[in-house]
Design a protein around this motif. Sequence first.
Motif, mmCIF file in Angstrom:
data_model
loop_
_atom_site.group_PDB
_atom_site.id
_atom_site.type_symbol
_atom_site.label_atom_id
_atom_site.label_comp_id
_atom_site.label_asym_id
_atom_site.label_seq_id
_atom_site.Cartn_x
_atom_site.Cartn_y
_atom_site.Cartn_z
ATOM 1 N N ASP A 152 -30.625 11.631 -17.144
ATOM 2 C CA ASP A 152 -30.497 11.875 -15.703
ATOM 3 C C ASP A 152 -29.032 12.033 -15.300
ATOM 4 O O ASP A 152 -28.686 12.911 -14.503
ATOM 5 N N LYS A 153 -28.166 11.188 -15.833
ATOM 6 C CA LYS A 153 -26.753 11.264 -15.477
ATOM 7 C C LYS A 153 -26.117 12.543 -16.028
ATOM 8 O O LYS A 153 -25.250 13.143 -15.389
ATOM 9 N N LEU A 154 -26.558 12.969 -17.206
ATOM 10 C CA LEU A 154 -26.099 14.255 -17.728
ATOM 11 C C LEU A 154 -26.564 15.389 -16.816
ATOM 12 O O LEU A 154 -25.811 16.309 -16.503
ATOM 13 N N TYR A 155 -27.816 15.307 -16.407
ATOM 14 C CA TYR A 155 -28.373 16.366 -15.579
ATOM 15 C C TYR A 155 -27.687 16.424 -14.211
ATOM 16 O O TYR A 155 -27.443 17.511 -13.660
ATOM 17 N N MET A 156 -27.376 15.236 -13.684
ATOM 18 C CA MET A 156 -26.702 15.168 -12.391
ATOM 19 C C MET A 156 -25.208 15.433 -12.514
ATOM 20 O O MET A 156 -24.458 15.340 -11.548
ATOM 21 N N GLU A 157 -24.766 15.724 -13.746
ATOM 22 C CA GLU A 157 -23.369 16.056 -14.058
ATOM 23 C C GLU A 157 -22.418 14.906 -13.742
ATOM 24 O O GLU A 157 -21.270 15.111 -13.365
ATOM 25 N N GLN A 158 -22.917 13.681 -13.948
ATOM 26 C CA GLN A 158 -22.054 12.506 -13.869
ATOM 27 C C GLN A 158 -21.365 12.253 -15.207
ATOM 28 O O GLN A 158 -20.517 11.375 -15.318
ATOM 29 N N ALA A 159 -21.758 13.009 -16.208
ATOM 30 C CA ALA A 159 -21.087 13.031 -17.511
ATOM 31 C C ALA A 159 -21.235 14.435 -18.069
ATOM 32 O O ALA A 159 -22.190 15.154 -17.742
ATOM 33 N N ASP A 160 -20.277 14.833 -18.902
ATOM 34 C CA ASP A 160 -20.301 16.192 -19.471
ATOM 35 C C ASP A 160 -21.064 16.250 -20.781
ATOM 36 O O ASP A 160 -21.757 17.232 -21.057
ATOM 37 N N LEU A 161 -20.928 15.210 -21.593
ATOM 38 C CA LEU A 161 -21.561 15.164 -22.906
ATOM 39 C C LEU A 161 -22.076 13.761 -23.173
ATOM 40 O O LEU A 161 -21.538 12.778 -22.659
ATOM 41 N N ALA A 162 -23.088 13.682 -24.025
ATOM 42 C CA ALA A 162 -23.496 12.414 -24.623
ATOM 43 C C ALA A 162 -23.418 12.585 -26.131
ATOM 44 O O ALA A 162 -23.903 13.583 -26.680
ATOM 45 N N LEU A 163 -22.765 11.651 -26.800
ATOM 46 C CA LEU A 163 -22.675 11.641 -28.263
ATOM 47 C C LEU A 163 -23.429 10.406 -28.729
ATOM 48 O O LEU A 163 -22.921 9.289 -28.668
ATOM 49 N N ASP A 164 -24.671 10.595 -29.178
ATOM 50 C CA ASP A 164 -25.525 9.441 -29.426
ATOM 51 C C ASP A 164 -26.617 9.812 -30.423
ATOM 52 O O ASP A 164 -26.758 10.969 -30.816
ATOM 53 N N MET A 165 -27.403 8.808 -30.817
ATOM 54 C CA MET A 165 -28.486 9.014 -31.770
ATOM 55 C C MET A 165 -29.836 8.951 -31.060
ATOM 56 O O MET A 165 -30.023 8.225 -30.087
ATOM 57 N N GLN A 166 -30.761 9.788 -31.542
ATOM 58 C CA GLN A 166 -32.163 9.754 -31.138
ATOM 59 C C GLN A 166 -32.377 9.904 -29.630
ATOM 60 O O GLN A 166 -33.237 9.259 -29.050
ATOM 61 N N LEU A 167 -31.589 10.758 -28.990
ATOM 62 C CA LEU A 167 -31.872 11.077 -27.597
ATOM 63 C C LEU A 167 -33.093 11.996 -27.540
ATOM 64 O O LEU A 167 -33.326 12.788 -28.458
ATOM 65 N N PRO A 168 -33.895 11.912 -26.495
ATOM 66 C CA PRO A 168 -35.154 12.675 -26.447
ATOM 67 C C PRO A 168 -34.922 14.183 -26.366
ATOM 68 O O PRO A 168 -33.887 14.648 -25.893
#
Length: 307
Positions: free
Chosen positions: A141-157
């Motif tokens: 949701d925060k990525l979609y709302m552009e509160q962050a540019d990228l997520a670097l993580d494991m097993q995101l949906p």
Amino acid sequence: MAQHKQFDVNLLRVFLAVCRTGSYTLAADELDLTQPSVSNAITRFNAVIGEDLFVRSGRNIKPTAMANYLYEQLNDSFTNIEQTISGLEEFDPKTSERQFVIFAGDVVTHFLQPALDKMIKELPIEIVFREPPDHDADIMDKLYMEQADLALDMQLPIDFRFEKKLIMSEKPMCVLRKNHPRIGDEISWDEYFNERHVVIKMRRFNLAAVDLLTDEVLPQRKVHSTKSSLLTAFDSLSSSDSICISPKRYAEEYLEMFNLRLIKPPFKIRNIDIEMVWKSKHNKNPAHIWLRGQIGKLVELKFNEHG
């Protein structure tokens, strides 16, 4: 449908946002509008279409059949238009004062933040690393709302609104102190589960990290302590006979500091795959292309450096 000589394209933008978020309030947050402005835009769009597009369901709203039809027909085209327009935006890292926000855990941050800080030292750009939220839905949701540019993580949906790219694949290893009294250069299944463990809890999953990485049903471990950070886990290992699982490259940088060593776990275990996730809208955005490119180069250099 009512005939209008001039159509306000902003109505379409608001309509699509309400469909995606299922909420006037969330759509207003996404579009940086007030909730009454969103409600008014939907009322105007209803008049254009000639029928209601959303109905109340308790405290929520639900799209009508017409709204679902319009969303299916228009969303991809509108997204393509946004991508094309954003791709025309100029970006010069030497003059831009852009701030980028990246969601990443401690292992990824350890690998990338110092190198990125060094790279942008003479540039006006800012790159901020933040701990990801506890739940997958909140991250997306925060990525979609552009509160962050990228997520670097494991097993995101998997989510059609986002793009993914594998950037790191870390081998898990068993970590213990060098002079452990019972374990030599190898560890058997029985030896592993007879020892006490420093358990690394994954906040997002409410599971021990090792349970995410194997298809085997592991026996219950004897717990020495529970940590959310590998650094605090290494500190515990250095002063006890406990053991834990850690990414190989990350642990190697602290072996001498904490008087530790690595051995292979006694069961099949998958690599820790770290993906870079971003909003599809930014595929052609020059600023995002630059950021993703820099991260890709730094990861490649880091991997080559470690062999």
